[in-house]
Enzyme design. Structure first.
Site, PDB file in Angstrom:
ATOM      1  N   LYS A 178       0.833  -1.215   0.000  1.00  0.00           N
ATOM      2  CA  LYS A 178       0.000   0.000   0.000  1.00  0.00           C
ATOM      3  C   LYS A 178       0.863   1.258   0.000  1.00  0.00           C
ATOM      4  O   LYS A 178       0.666   2.165  -0.812  1.00  0.00           O
ATOM      5  CB  LYS A 178      -0.933   0.014   1.231  1.00  0.00           C
ATOM      6  CG  LYS A 178      -1.867  -1.191   1.312  1.00  0.00           C
ATOM      7  CD  LYS A 178      -2.798  -1.121   2.508  1.00  0.00           C
ATOM      8  CE  LYS A 178      -2.120  -1.170   3.867  1.00  0.00           C
ATOM      9  NZ  LYS A 178      -1.418  -2.442   4.165  1.00  0.00           N
TER      10      LYS A 178
ATOM     11  N   ARG B 248     -10.208   0.292   8.229  1.00  0.00           N
ATOM     12  CA  ARG B 248      -9.565  -0.990   8.505  1.00  0.00           C
ATOM     13  C   ARG B 248     -10.496  -1.978   9.186  1.00  0.00           C
ATOM     14  O   ARG B 248     -10.096  -3.083   9.495  1.00  0.00           O
ATOM     15  CB  ARG B 248      -8.387  -0.724   9.454  1.00  0.00           C
ATOM     16  CG  ARG B 248      -7.079  -1.224   8.938  1.00  0.00           C
ATOM     17  CD  ARG B 248      -6.028  -0.690   9.876  1.00  0.00           C
ATOM     18  NE  ARG B 248      -4.823  -1.409   9.699  1.00  0.00           N
ATOM     19  CZ  ARG B 248      -3.763  -0.926   9.054  1.00  0.00           C
ATOM     20  NH1 ARG B 248      -3.781   0.257   8.500  1.00  0.00           N
ATOM     21  NH2 ARG B 248      -2.676  -1.636   8.966  1.00  0.00           N
TER      22      ARG B 248
ATOM     23  N   ARG C  56      12.187  -5.959   5.411  1.00  0.00           N
ATOM     24  CA  ARG C  56      12.064  -4.490   5.296  1.00  0.00           C
ATOM     25  C   ARG C  56      12.933  -3.750   6.317  1.00  0.00           C
ATOM     26  O   ARG C  56      12.891  -4.027   7.505  1.00  0.00           O
ATOM     27  CB  ARG C  56      10.591  -4.094   5.495  1.00  0.00           C
ATOM     28  CG  ARG C  56      10.394  -2.595   5.520  1.00  0.00           C
ATOM     29  CD  ARG C  56       8.955  -2.190   5.357  1.00  0.00           C
ATOM     30  NE  ARG C  56       8.106  -2.639   6.445  1.00  0.00           N
ATOM     31  CZ  ARG C  56       6.793  -2.422   6.494  1.00  0.00           C
ATOM     32  NH1 ARG C  56       6.196  -1.773   5.516  1.00  0.00           N
ATOM     33  NH2 ARG C  56       6.083  -2.855   7.514  1.00  0.00           N
TER      34      ARG C  56
ATOM     35  N   ARG D 246      11.125  -1.713  11.531  1.00  0.00           N
ATOM     36  CA  ARG D 246       9.965  -1.267  12.296  1.00  0.00           C
ATOM     37  C   ARG D 246       9.728  -2.259  13.426  1.00  0.00           C
ATOM     38  O   ARG D 246       9.874  -3.473  13.229  1.00  0.00           O
ATOM     39  CB  ARG D 246       8.724  -1.228  11.385  1.00  0.00           C
ATOM     40  CG  ARG D 246       8.517   0.124  10.769  1.00  0.00           C
ATOM     41  CD  ARG D 246       7.448   0.132   9.713  1.00  0.00           C
ATOM     42  NE  ARG D 246       6.160  -0.449  10.087  1.00  0.00           N
ATOM     43  CZ  ARG D 246       5.076  -0.401   9.309  1.00  0.00           C
ATOM     44  NH1 ARG D 246       5.124   0.234   8.144  1.00  0.00           N
ATOM     45  NH2 ARG D 246       3.939  -0.952   9.684  1.00  0.00           N
TER      46      ARG D 246
ATOM     47  N   ARG E 266      -0.356  -9.260  13.205  1.00  0.00           N
ATOM     48  CA  ARG E 266      -0.947  -8.265  12.277  1.00  0.00           C
ATOM     49  C   ARG E 266      -1.707  -8.976  11.160  1.00  0.00           C
ATOM     50  O   ARG E 266      -2.776  -8.533  10.738  1.00  0.00           O
ATOM     51  CB  ARG E 266       0.155  -7.373  11.692  1.00  0.00           C
ATOM     52  CG  ARG E 266       0.708  -6.379  12.702  1.00  0.00           C
ATOM     53  CD  ARG E 266       2.049  -5.815  12.263  1.00  0.00           C
ATOM     54  NE  ARG E 266       1.976  -5.028  11.062  1.00  0.00           N
ATOM     55  CZ  ARG E 266       3.020  -4.807  10.249  1.00  0.00           C
ATOM     56  NH1 ARG E 266       4.202  -5.314  10.530  1.00  0.00           N
ATOM     57  NH2 ARG E 266       2.878  -4.066   9.175  1.00  0.00           N
TER      58      ARG E 266
HETATM   59  P1  AP5 Z   1       4.791  -1.599   1.901  1.00  0.00           P
HETATM   60  O1  AP5 Z   1       4.525  -0.765   0.703  1.00  0.00           O
HETATM   61  O2  AP5 Z   1       5.381  -0.945   3.102  1.00  0.00           O
HETATM   62  O3  AP5 Z   1       3.448  -2.388   2.314  1.00  0.00           O
HETATM   63  P2  AP5 Z   1       2.236  -1.891   3.187  1.00  0.00           P
HETATM   64  O4  AP5 Z   1       1.028  -2.629   2.683  1.00  0.00           O
HETATM   65  O5  AP5 Z   1       2.161  -0.398   3.225  1.00  0.00           O
HETATM   66  O6  AP5 Z   1       2.683  -2.503   4.570  1.00  0.00           O
HETATM   67  P3  AP5 Z   1       2.608  -1.896   6.037  1.00  0.00           P
HETATM   68  O7  AP5 Z   1       3.361  -2.870   6.878  1.00  0.00           O
HETATM   69  O8  AP5 Z   1       3.029  -0.480   6.125  1.00  0.00           O
HETATM   70  O9  AP5 Z   1       1.054  -1.987   6.248  1.00  0.00           O
HETATM   71  P4  AP5 Z   1       0.225  -2.087   7.527  1.00  0.00           P
HETATM   72  O10 AP5 Z   1      -1.145  -1.938   6.990  1.00  0.00           O
HETATM   73  O11 AP5 Z   1       0.442  -3.275   8.376  1.00  0.00           O
HETATM   74  O12 AP5 Z   1       0.822  -0.929   8.415  1.00  0.00           O
HETATM   75  P5  AP5 Z   1       0.410   0.579   8.666  1.00  0.00           P
HETATM   76  O13 AP5 Z   1       1.641   1.348   8.625  1.00  0.00           O
HETATM   77  O14 AP5 Z   1      -0.741   0.985   7.847  1.00  0.00           O
HETATM   78  O15 AP5 Z   1       5.673  -2.842   1.431  1.00  0.00           O
HETATM   79  C1  AP5 Z   1       6.214  -3.755   2.380  1.00  0.00           C
HETATM   80  C2  AP5 Z   1       7.600  -4.198   1.905  1.00  0.00           C
HETATM   81  O16 AP5 Z   1       7.450  -4.922   0.671  1.00  0.00           O
HETATM   82  C3  AP5 Z   1       8.533  -3.006   1.583  1.00  0.00           C
HETATM   83  O17 AP5 Z   1       9.826  -3.321   1.985  1.00  0.00           O
HETATM   84  C4  AP5 Z   1       8.451  -2.868   0.049  1.00  0.00           C
HETATM   85  O18 AP5 Z   1       9.652  -2.394  -0.504  1.00  0.00           O
HETATM   86  C5  AP5 Z   1       8.197  -4.313  -0.396  1.00  0.00           C
HETATM   87  N1  AP5 Z   1       7.337  -4.377  -1.587  1.00  0.00           N
HETATM   88  C6  AP5 Z   1       6.246  -3.594  -1.858  1.00  0.00           C
HETATM   89  N2  AP5 Z   1       5.711  -3.945  -3.044  1.00  0.00           N
HETATM   90  C7  AP5 Z   1       6.463  -4.996  -3.519  1.00  0.00           C
HETATM   91  C8  AP5 Z   1       6.389  -5.797  -4.705  1.00  0.00           C
HETATM   92  N3  AP5 Z   1       5.444  -5.626  -5.628  1.00  0.00           N
HETATM   93  N4  AP5 Z   1       7.314  -6.772  -4.844  1.00  0.00           N
HETATM   94  C9  AP5 Z   1       8.289  -6.975  -3.905  1.00  0.00           C
HETATM   95  N5  AP5 Z   1       8.413  -6.223  -2.780  1.00  0.00           N
HETATM   96  C10 AP5 Z   1       7.499  -5.258  -2.574  1.00  0.00           C
HETATM   97  O19 AP5 Z   1      -0.134   0.488  10.186  1.00  0.00           O
HETATM   98  C11 AP5 Z   1       0.726   0.191  11.242  1.00  0.00           C
HETATM   99  C12 AP5 Z   1      -0.077   0.072  12.548  1.00  0.00           C
HETATM  100  O20 AP5 Z   1      -0.752   1.306  12.830  1.00  0.00           O
HETATM  101  C13 AP5 Z   1      -1.196  -0.969  12.556  1.00  0.00           C
HETATM  102  O21 AP5 Z   1      -0.719  -2.265  12.820  1.00  0.00           O
HETATM  103  C14 AP5 Z   1      -2.095  -0.422  13.666  1.00  0.00           C
HETATM  104  O22 AP5 Z   1      -1.557  -0.681  14.924  1.00  0.00           O
HETATM  105  C15 AP5 Z   1      -2.029   1.076  13.428  1.00  0.00           C
HETATM  106  N6  AP5 Z   1      -3.082   1.548  12.506  1.00  0.00           N
HETATM  107  C16 AP5 Z   1      -2.884   2.087  11.262  1.00  0.00           C
HETATM  108  N7  AP5 Z   1      -4.068   2.394  10.698  1.00  0.00           N
HETATM  109  C17 AP5 Z   1      -5.025   2.038  11.597  1.00  0.00           C
HETATM  110  C18 AP5 Z   1      -6.439   2.079  11.576  1.00  0.00           C
HETATM  111  N8  AP5 Z   1      -7.123   2.562  10.509  1.00  0.00           N
HETATM  112  N9  AP5 Z   1      -7.111   1.615  12.652  1.00  0.00           N
HETATM  113  C19 AP5 Z   1      -6.463   1.138  13.734  1.00  0.00           C
HETATM  114  N10 AP5 Z   1      -5.112   1.059  13.815  1.00  0.00           N
HETATM  115  C20 AP5 Z   1      -4.402   1.505  12.748  1.00  0.00           C
END
Ligand code: AP5
Length: 218
Positions: free
Chosen positions: A13, A88, A127, A160, A171
């Site tokens: 994402k 979410r 990552r 992270r 997660r």
């Molecule tokens: P990346 O692009 O970082 O993937 P992502 O889907 O953004 O992963 P996140 O871990 O950031 O998502 P998340 O939803 O768990 O965390 P968030 O920060 O939103 O890619 C991941 C890796 O893969 C990278 O190294 C990238 O280079 C690689 N990659 C990408 N595309 C690729 C491809 N095509 N091929 C190969 N490699 C690739 O949330 C974190 C925390 O915040 C949550 O756990 C929760 O505690 C809280 N939170 C956030 N939003 C809410 C909400 N709405 N409600 C409640 N709690 C929330």
């Protein structure tokens, strides 16, 4: 235009939002990024959110809804938003529908990035990021020139806290239980577009652009 990026942890994402927002002229609103910034700044929100994030659990809905509503109000962008990490769960999705109804806004598309679970775990365990310039790396597919340090500033790379293996598993479970029902919610509204996102990032970007261009021409 309002786009929602939906997908499990590690589905790309953040990676895709970064590539697409400039191209499409949209403001990128990532709840994960906003929360990490709040933790880093030691704000009241950060203090409340940190323990949930470290455990791989969701931050309570009321905090998240307040935070994202304020952010959308502050960020005036006539072109629109790309929401990453929100909504979410069903409570958040229904709240977003209410907020948009009051402002006569609508979601144009929900882009669901579908990636097999084994690939997600591999991406997250590889990552790393630079705490100074925020550059991202991924072992073994995108390595820094010198092991463990950032190419831009030589800073030691970090992981992270929620990318530790046991937290990643938590997660992924939380996603399956609480977020995956949104796939059906938005499919039912005719908004969901499923992208096979386990291919090369450029290919994924192109698939999303193809899908979004259909909204623009409708
Ligand atoms: P990346 O692009 O970082 O993937 P992502 O889907 O953004 O992963 P996140 O871990 O950031 O998502 P998340 O939803 O768990 O965390 P968030 O920060 O939103 O890619 C991941 C890796 O893969 C990278 O190294 C990238 O280079 C690689 N990659 C990408 N595309 C690729 C491809 N095509 N091929 C190969 N490699 C690739 O949330 C974190 C925390 O915040 C949550 O756990 C929760 O505690 C809280 N939170 C956030 N939003 C809410 C909400 N709405 N409600 C409640 N709690 C929330």
């Amino acid at each position: 235009m309002i786009l929602v990026l939906l997908g499990p942890p590690g589905s790309g994402k953040g990676t895709q939002a970064e590539r697409l927002t400039d191209k499409l002229g949209l403001t990128h609103l990532s709840t994960g990024d906003i929360l990490r910034e709040a933790v880093k700044n030691g704000s009241e929100l950060g203090a409340k959110a940190e323990s949930f994030m470290k455990a791989g659990e969701f931050v309570p809905d009321e905090l998240i809804i307040d935070m994202i509503t304020t952010k959308m109000e502050e960020t005036s962008n006539d072109s629109g938003f790309m929401l990453d990490g929100f909504p979410r769960n069903l409570v958040q999705a229904q709240k977003l529908d209410e907020i948009f109804k009051e402002s006569s806004l609508t979601i144009d598309q929900v882009i669901y990035l579908n990636v097999p679970r084994a690939e997600l775990a591999k991406r997250l365990s590889g990552r790393f990021y630079c705490p100074t310039c925020n550059a991202g790396y991924n072992y073994p597919v995108h390595l820094p020139k010198n092991d463990g340090v950032c190419d831009n500033d030589g800073e030691k790379l970090l992981r992270r806290a929620d990318d530790e293996e046991n937290v990643v598993q938590k997660r992924l479970e939380v996603y399956a239980k609480q977020t995956s029902p949104l796939e059906g919610y938005y499919r039912g509204q005719g908004l969901l577009v499923e992208i096979a996102a386990d291919s090369d990032p450029d290919e994924v970007t192109q698939q999303i652009i193809n899908s979004v261009s259909k909204v623009k021409t409708n």
